[in-house]
Write a protein that holds these residues in place. Structure first.
Motif, PDB file in Angstrom:
ATOM      1  N   ALA A  23       0.829  -1.202   0.000  1.00  0.00           N
ATOM      2  CA  ALA A  23       0.000   0.000   0.000  1.00  0.00           C
ATOM      3  C   ALA A  23       0.867   1.257   0.000  1.00  0.00           C
ATOM      4  O   ALA A  23       0.591   2.233  -0.711  1.00  0.00           O
ATOM      5  N   GLN A  24       1.920   1.243   0.798  1.00  0.00           N
ATOM      6  CA  GLN A  24       2.840   2.387   0.868  1.00  0.00           C
ATOM      7  C   GLN A  24       3.448   2.671  -0.499  1.00  0.00           C
ATOM      8  O   GLN A  24       3.515   3.824  -0.942  1.00  0.00           O
ATOM      9  N   ALA A  25       3.876   1.629  -1.180  1.00  0.00           N
ATOM     10  CA  ALA A  25       4.501   1.795  -2.496  1.00  0.00           C
ATOM     11  C   ALA A  25       3.513   2.339  -3.524  1.00  0.00           C
ATOM     12  O   ALA A  25       3.912   3.013  -4.484  1.00  0.00           O
ATOM     13  N   ALA A  26       2.222   2.071  -3.313  1.00  0.00           N
ATOM     14  CA  ALA A  26       1.191   2.522  -4.252  1.00  0.00           C
ATOM     15  C   ALA A  26       0.600   3.874  -3.874  1.00  0.00           C
ATOM     16  O   ALA A  26      -0.301   4.369  -4.554  1.00  0.00           O
ATOM     17  N   GLY A  27       1.091   4.481  -2.782  1.00  0.00           N
ATOM     18  CA  GLY A  27       0.599   5.791  -2.375  1.00  0.00           C
ATOM     19  C   GLY A  27      -0.590   5.761  -1.455  1.00  0.00           C
ATOM     20  O   GLY A  27      -1.267   6.771  -1.272  1.00  0.00           O
ATOM     21  N   ALA A  28      -0.880   4.584  -0.870  1.00  0.00           N
ATOM     22  CA  ALA A  28      -2.024   4.456   0.039  1.00  0.00           C
ATOM     23  C   ALA A  28      -1.577   3.959   1.411  1.00  0.00           C
ATOM     24  O   ALA A  28      -2.303   3.235   2.086  1.00  0.00           O
ATOM     25  N   GLY A  29      -0.396   4.384   1.822  1.00  0.00           N
ATOM     26  CA  GLY A  29       0.158   3.889   3.075  1.00  0.00           C
ATOM     27  C   GLY A  29      -0.320   4.613   4.316  1.00  0.00           C
ATOM     28  O   GLY A  29       0.037   4.229   5.432  1.00  0.00           O
ATOM     29  N   GLY A  30      -1.148   5.637   4.158  1.00  0.00           N
ATOM     30  CA  GLY A  30      -1.610   6.400   5.307  1.00  0.00           C
ATOM     31  C   GLY A  30      -2.786   5.767   6.021  1.00  0.00           C
ATOM     32  O   GLY A  30      -3.555   6.458   6.695  1.00  0.00           O
ATOM     33  N   LYS A  31      -2.954   4.478   5.900  1.00  0.00           N
ATOM     34  CA  LYS A  31      -4.032   3.738   6.551  1.00  0.00           C
ATOM     35  C   LYS A  31      -3.426   2.535   7.273  1.00  0.00           C
ATOM     36  O   LYS A  31      -2.282   2.163   7.025  1.00  0.00           O
ATOM     37  N   THR A  32      -4.217   1.928   8.150  1.00  0.00           N
ATOM     38  CA  THR A  32      -3.799   0.696   8.803  1.00  0.00           C
ATOM     39  C   THR A  32      -4.338  -0.470   7.991  1.00  0.00           C
ATOM     40  O   THR A  32      -5.542  -0.684   7.921  1.00  0.00           O
ATOM     41  N   TRP A  33      -3.439  -1.209   7.351  1.00  0.00           N
ATOM     42  CA  TRP A  33      -3.830  -2.292   6.457  1.00  0.00           C
ATOM     43  C   TRP A  33      -3.759  -3.642   7.166  1.00  0.00           C
ATOM     44  O   TRP A  33      -2.830  -3.918   7.916  1.00  0.00           O
ATOM     45  N   ARG A  34      -4.770  -4.484   6.912  1.00  0.00           N
ATOM     46  CA  ARG A  34      -4.848  -5.808   7.510  1.00  0.00           C
ATOM     47  C   ARG A  34      -5.111  -6.858   6.437  1.00  0.00           C
ATOM     48  O   ARG A  34      -5.897  -6.629   5.520  1.00  0.00           O
TER      49      ARG A  34
END
Length: 227
Positions: free
Chosen positions: A62-73
């Motif tokens: 997600a971070q690499a795709a620009g969506a890292g500002g969330k908590t991913w599970r």
């Protein structure tokens, strides 16, 4: 010479502006993403480093795709073992709604996700990059998705392994997989299930990378933004 520069400079500025505008929507879509199917697995079969390792993989992609500002599970369940209680995949992923990288809602909430009304299929189960993953009928077929879960998103009872020893084994055991493209060898409910189609199997014991590939998988799993 100066006349040539005056002609070229505005052209370069215009091209640069077009480039910036073209990239902006993709960044905005990525930042709004709250669901994806991993573009690649960890590469060690069913050994994901436990739930923590799987969650970290989701966060990294997600971070690499620009969506890292969330908590991913990771959408994964675990079974009762060594005194630790079972964990249900449905309890790990937040409340929804969840959108893919193109902005399409795959499910409004947990109940919707586990109902016949969800919008999860080959066209919507996109990777973190917004790409369609190859499925049944494609080469290679990668439609088996690790879940370790029953149809309602809960863990299997202790006994038969359905989580590759709670995501720590790359040899013995088995993992329950779903079909993100909702297709299988038969026209029945398990074949069409996104989260509980069949257990993994293979000559290495059921949980190696080769075993997962042998039945049409690649160690991929679903990632959801829990916040």
């Amino acid at each position: 010479m100066n006349s040539f520069a005056r002609i070229i400079s505005p052209t370069l500025v215009a091209l640069a502006a077009i480039s910036v505008l073209a990239s902006a929507p993709a960044q905005a879509q990525s930042a709004d993403t709250s669901f994806f199917l991993t573009s690649n697995g960890i590469g060690n079969g069913g050994n994901l480093g436990g739930l923590a390792g799987a969650d970290n993989h989701c966060q990294t992609l997600a971070q690499a795709a620009g969506a890292g500002g969330k908590t991913w599970r990771a959408y994964l369940s675990t079974q009762v073992a060594d005194g630790a209680p079972a964990v249900n995949a449905r309890d790990r992923i937040g409340k929804g709604p969840w959108k893919n990288a193109k902005g399409s809602v795959v499910a409004k909430d947990v109940a919707d996700l586990h109902s016949a009304n969800n919008n999860l299929n080959k066209q919507t189960a996109l990777s973190e990059k917004g790409e369609v993953i190859s499925g049944a009928g494609d080469t290679p077929n990668r439609h088996d998705v690790l879940t370790g879960s029953q149809a309602d998103g809960t863990a299997f009872a202790a006994g038969e392994d359905r989580t590759c020893k709670n995501w720590t084994s790359s040899t013995q055991g088995a993992a329950m997989v779903g079909h993100f493209d909702r297709k299988g060898l038969r026209d029945d409910e398990p074949s069409k299930s996104w989260n509980t189609s069949h257990p993994s199997r293979g000559p290495d014991g059921g949980c190696s990378q080769a075993d997962l590939k042998s039945t049409g998988g690649d160690g991929l799993f679903y990632c959801f933004a829990a916040n």
